[in-house]
Design a protein around this motif. Structure first.
Motif, PDB file in Angstrom:
ATOM      1  N   GLN A 157      12.406  -4.430   5.170  1.00 16.03           N
ATOM      2  CA  GLN A 157      11.626  -4.490   6.410  1.00 16.03           C
ATOM      3  C   GLN A 157      10.552  -5.572   6.314  1.00 16.03           C
ATOM      4  O   GLN A 157      10.254  -6.267   7.302  1.00 16.03           O
ATOM      5  N   ALA A 158       9.987  -5.742   5.118  1.00 19.99           N
ATOM      6  CA  ALA A 158       8.927  -6.731   4.915  1.00 19.99           C
ATOM      7  C   ALA A 158       9.472  -8.099   4.531  1.00 19.99           C
ATOM      8  O   ALA A 158       8.699  -9.054   4.387  1.00 19.99           O
ATOM      9  N   ASP A 159      10.792  -8.186   4.334  1.00 16.62           N
ATOM     10  CA  ASP A 159      11.437  -9.426   3.884  1.00 16.62           C
ATOM     11  C   ASP A 159      10.850  -9.878   2.548  1.00 16.62           C
ATOM     12  O   ASP A 159      10.491 -11.045   2.350  1.00 16.62           O
ATOM     13  N   MET A 160      10.759  -8.899   1.633  1.00 19.42           N
ATOM     14  CA  MET A 160      10.245  -9.149   0.294  1.00 19.42           C
ATOM     15  C   MET A 160      11.160  -8.482  -0.715  1.00 19.42           C
ATOM     16  O   MET A 160      12.019  -7.668  -0.355  1.00 19.42           O
ATOM     17  N   SER A 161      10.984  -8.809  -1.976  1.00 19.12           N
ATOM     18  CA  SER A 161      11.720  -8.130  -3.037  1.00 19.12           C
ATOM     19  C   SER A 161      11.016  -6.819  -3.379  1.00 19.12           C
ATOM     20  O   SER A 161       9.824  -6.648  -3.104  1.00 19.12           O
ATOM     21  N   THR A 162      11.762  -5.908  -4.010  1.00 23.95           N
ATOM     22  CA  THR A 162      11.131  -4.643  -4.417  1.00 23.95           C
ATOM     23  C   THR A 162      10.039  -4.898  -5.463  1.00 23.95           C
ATOM     24  O   THR A 162       9.017  -4.212  -5.482  1.00 23.95           O
ATOM     25  N   GLY A 163      10.246  -5.910  -6.298  1.00 22.04           N
ATOM     26  CA  GLY A 163       9.241  -6.248  -7.293  1.00 22.04           C
ATOM     27  C   GLY A 163       7.936  -6.702  -6.659  1.00 22.04           C
ATOM     28  O   GLY A 163       6.850  -6.359  -7.134  1.00 22.04           O
ATOM     29  N   SER A 164       8.059  -7.431  -5.551  1.00 23.36           N
ATOM     30  CA  SER A 164       6.861  -7.898  -4.853  1.00 23.36           C
ATOM     31  C   SER A 164       6.118  -6.731  -4.229  1.00 23.36           C
ATOM     32  O   SER A 164       4.878  -6.698  -4.213  1.00 23.36           O
ATOM     33  N   VAL A 165       6.854  -5.766  -3.702  1.00 20.92           N
ATOM     34  CA  VAL A 165       6.217  -4.577  -3.133  1.00 20.92           C
ATOM     35  C   VAL A 165       5.432  -3.844  -4.211  1.00 20.92           C
ATOM     36  O   VAL A 165       4.270  -3.459  -4.015  1.00 20.92           O
ATOM     37  N   LEU A 166       6.064  -3.693  -5.383  1.00 22.53           N
ATOM     38  CA  LEU A 166       5.423  -2.962  -6.469  1.00 22.53           C
ATOM     39  C   LEU A 166       4.228  -3.720  -7.059  1.00 22.53           C
ATOM     40  O   LEU A 166       3.364  -3.100  -7.695  1.00 22.53           O
ATOM     41  N   TYR A 167       4.176  -5.004  -6.848  1.00 20.49           N
ATOM     42  CA  TYR A 167       3.023  -5.783  -7.298  1.00 20.49           C
ATOM     43  C   TYR A 167       1.764  -5.340  -6.551  1.00 20.49           C
ATOM     44  O   TYR A 167       0.679  -5.272  -7.126  1.00 20.49           O
ATOM     45  N   TYR A 168       1.931  -5.026  -5.262  1.00 20.09           N
ATOM     46  CA  TYR A 168       0.785  -4.635  -4.434  1.00 20.09           C
ATOM     47  C   TYR A 168       0.574  -3.125  -4.404  1.00 20.09           C
ATOM     48  O   TYR A 168      -0.546  -2.655  -4.236  1.00 20.09           O
ATOM     49  N   PHE A 169       1.667  -2.363  -4.564  1.00 17.03           N
ATOM     50  CA  PHE A 169       1.591  -0.905  -4.584  1.00 17.03           C
ATOM     51  C   PHE A 169       2.452  -0.411  -5.749  1.00 17.03           C
ATOM     52  O   PHE A 169       3.684  -0.560  -5.703  1.00 17.03           O
ATOM     53  N   PRO A 170       1.854   0.158  -6.772  1.00 19.25           N
ATOM     54  CA  PRO A 170       2.606   0.547  -7.979  1.00 19.25           C
ATOM     55  C   PRO A 170       3.747   1.537  -7.739  1.00 19.25           C
ATOM     56  O   PRO A 170       4.670   1.616  -8.542  1.00 19.25           O
ATOM     57  N   ALA A 171       3.667   2.286  -6.638  1.00 19.73           N
ATOM     58  CA  ALA A 171       4.720   3.257  -6.330  1.00 19.73           C
ATOM     59  C   ALA A 171       4.854   3.391  -4.817  1.00 19.73           C
ATOM     60  O   ALA A 171       3.892   3.130  -4.086  1.00 19.73           O
ATOM     61  N   LEU A 172       6.044   3.787  -4.381  1.00 24.88           N
ATOM     62  CA  LEU A 172       6.257   3.980  -2.942  1.00 24.88           C
ATOM     63  C   LEU A 172       5.282   5.010  -2.388  1.00 24.88           C
ATOM     64  O   LEU A 172       4.785   4.861  -1.266  1.00 24.88           O
ATOM     65  N   SER A 173       4.984   6.029  -3.165  1.00 24.65           N
ATOM     66  CA  SER A 173       4.068   7.069  -2.693  1.00 24.65           C
ATOM     67  C   SER A 173       2.676   6.505  -2.414  1.00 24.65           C
ATOM     68  O   SER A 173       1.988   6.961  -1.500  1.00 24.65           O
ATOM     69  N   ASP A 174       2.252   5.520  -3.200  1.00 22.33           N
ATOM     70  CA  ASP A 174       0.952   4.890  -2.962  1.00 22.33           C
ATOM     71  C   ASP A 174       0.934   4.161  -1.627  1.00 22.33           C
ATOM     72  O   ASP A 174      -0.055   4.215  -0.882  1.00 22.33           O
ATOM     73  N   LEU A 175       2.019   3.476  -1.329  1.00 22.63           N
ATOM     74  CA  LEU A 175       2.127   2.755  -0.062  1.00 22.63           C
ATOM     75  C   LEU A 175       2.162   3.717   1.112  1.00 22.63           C
ATOM     76  O   LEU A 175       1.464   3.523   2.120  1.00 22.63           O
ATOM     77  N   LEU A 176       2.936   4.780   0.983  1.00 19.42           N
ATOM     78  CA  LEU A 176       3.036   5.758   2.067  1.00 19.42           C
ATOM     79  C   LEU A 176       1.715   6.493   2.282  1.00 19.42           C
ATOM     80  O   LEU A 176       1.404   6.882   3.408  1.00 19.42           O
ATOM     81  N   ARG A 177       0.946   6.635   1.224  1.00 18.14           N
ATOM     82  CA  ARG A 177      -0.363   7.270   1.375  1.00 18.14           C
ATOM     83  C   ARG A 177      -1.279   6.404   2.254  1.00 18.14           C
ATOM     84  O   ARG A 177      -2.070   6.919   3.038  1.00 18.14           O
ATOM     85  N   GLU A 178      -1.146   5.090   2.145  1.00 18.30           N
ATOM     86  CA  GLU A 178      -1.924   4.189   2.994  1.00 18.30           C
ATOM     87  C   GLU A 178      -1.444   4.247   4.439  1.00 18.30           C
ATOM     88  O   GLU A 178      -2.241   4.178   5.372  1.00 18.30           O
ATOM     89  N   VAL A 179      -0.139   4.357   4.625  1.00 15.02           N
ATOM     90  CA  VAL A 179       0.408   4.523   5.980  1.00 15.02           C
ATOM     91  C   VAL A 179      -0.147   5.797   6.596  1.00 15.02           C
ATOM     92  O   VAL A 179      -0.567   5.821   7.760  1.00 15.02           O
ATOM     93  N   GLN A 180      -0.155   6.858   5.812  1.00 18.48           N
ATOM     94  CA  GLN A 180      -0.680   8.135   6.297  1.00 18.48           C
ATOM     95  C   GLN A 180      -2.159   8.031   6.637  1.00 18.48           C
ATOM     96  O   GLN A 180      -2.605   8.506   7.686  1.00 18.48           O
ATOM     97  N   ARG A 181      -2.937   7.398   5.743  1.00 15.14           N
ATOM     98  CA  ARG A 181      -4.379   7.283   5.965  1.00 15.14           C
ATOM     99  C   ARG A 181      -4.668   6.538   7.270  1.00 15.14           C
ATOM    100  O   ARG A 181      -5.512   6.963   8.066  1.00 15.14           O
ATOM    101  N   GLU A 182      -3.951   5.448   7.508  1.00 11.53           N
ATOM    102  CA  GLU A 182      -4.153   4.680   8.738  1.00 11.53           C
ATOM    103  C   GLU A 182      -3.749   5.485   9.969  1.00 11.53           C
ATOM    104  O   GLU A 182      -4.423   5.435  11.006  1.00 11.53           O
ATOM    105  N   ALA A 183      -2.626   6.213   9.873  1.00 17.76           N
ATOM    106  CA  ALA A 183      -2.154   7.004  11.014  1.00 17.76           C
ATOM    107  C   ALA A 183      -3.154   8.106  11.359  1.00 17.76           C
ATOM    108  O   ALA A 183      -3.454   8.344  12.532  1.00 17.76           O
ATOM    109  N   VAL A 184      -3.673   8.768  10.338  1.00 13.46           N
ATOM    110  CA  VAL A 184      -4.674   9.827  10.556  1.00 13.46           C
ATOM    111  C   VAL A 184      -5.912   9.253  11.230  1.00 13.46           C
ATOM    112  O   VAL A 184      -6.436   9.821  12.200  1.00 13.46           O
TER     113      VAL A 184
END
Length: 206
Positions: free
Chosen positions: A38-65
């Motif tokens: 979706q971001a047009d990036m590699s999985t390694g690049s995603v993990l560079y900014y967020f160590p785990a998918l759960s960390d990224l989803l927690r930010e999505v949740q925080r913004e939505a709340v």
């Protein structure tokens, strides 16, 4: 001269991509690869900014709340009449359709709250903010004499928030058990019983 860091921008792009990935696939089937694509990036690049998918989803949740709470708080503050404020709260708390982005996001991400204390803490804050906002409206209405509360304001507010949550789940199912109008009328009926104020009748007469 050092180039400015784009870390903040990249993190924001990934949060937006994860948000869209959740809406497309749902939380149960979501993979890191889906967000990367979706971001047009590699999985390694995603993990560079967020160590785990759960960390990224927690930010999505925080913004939505935060978006959900701020939108409702602004709508309530813009209206001085407690009856109109209560009407506005009820009408902004329900998903408008099965594709209502913000409500669907909150419901999808809420499934993690059963297992993850960090997600659960976000939903406790969401619940408490909604209860506090409802309580302030109910207390203002009681103080001005337009509401005659059958219970204390906090009890009524908690019930309204729980009703909203349950009705939202029914409205966003693959085959909804009721439509938006029916859900809104159920909330308005409970509010009328709890405040002694016919909100539908008030709205129609003004």
């Amino acid at each position: 001269m050092a180039r400015p860091s784009r870390a903040h921008e990249k993190r924001a792009e990934l949060i937006a991509a994860a948000r869209q990935a959740v809406l497309k696939r749902g939380i149960a089937d979501l993979r890191l690869r889906d967000v990367a694509e979706q971001a047009d990036m590699s999985t390694g690049s995603v993990l560079y900014y967020f160590p785990a998918l759960s960390d990224l989803l927690r930010e999505v949740q925080r913004e939505a709340v935060e978006r959900f709470c701020v939108d409702r708080e602004r709508a309530a503050q813009a209206e001085p009449d407690p009856r109109r404020r209560l009407l506005g709260m009820i009408r902004t708390g329900l998903p408008t359709s099965t594709d209502d982005e913000l409500c669907v996001l909150l419901l999808e991400l809420g499934t993690h709250a059963r297992r993850d204390p960090a997600y659960s803490a976000q939903y406790i804050r969401l619940y408490e903010r909604q209860v506090a906002l409802y309580s302030s409206i109910l207390e203002a209405g009681a103080a001005t004499g337009v509401f005659t509360l059958t219970r204390d304001a906090t009890t009524i507010a908690r019930s309204l928030v729980v009703l909203e949550d349950g009705l939202s789940l029914h409205l966003t199912m693959a085959v909804p058990t009721l439509d938006h109008g029916q859900a809104e009328r159920l909330l308005l009926a409970y509010a009328a019983d709890s405040t002694g104020c016919d909100l539908e009748g008030f709205d129609a007469s003004t």
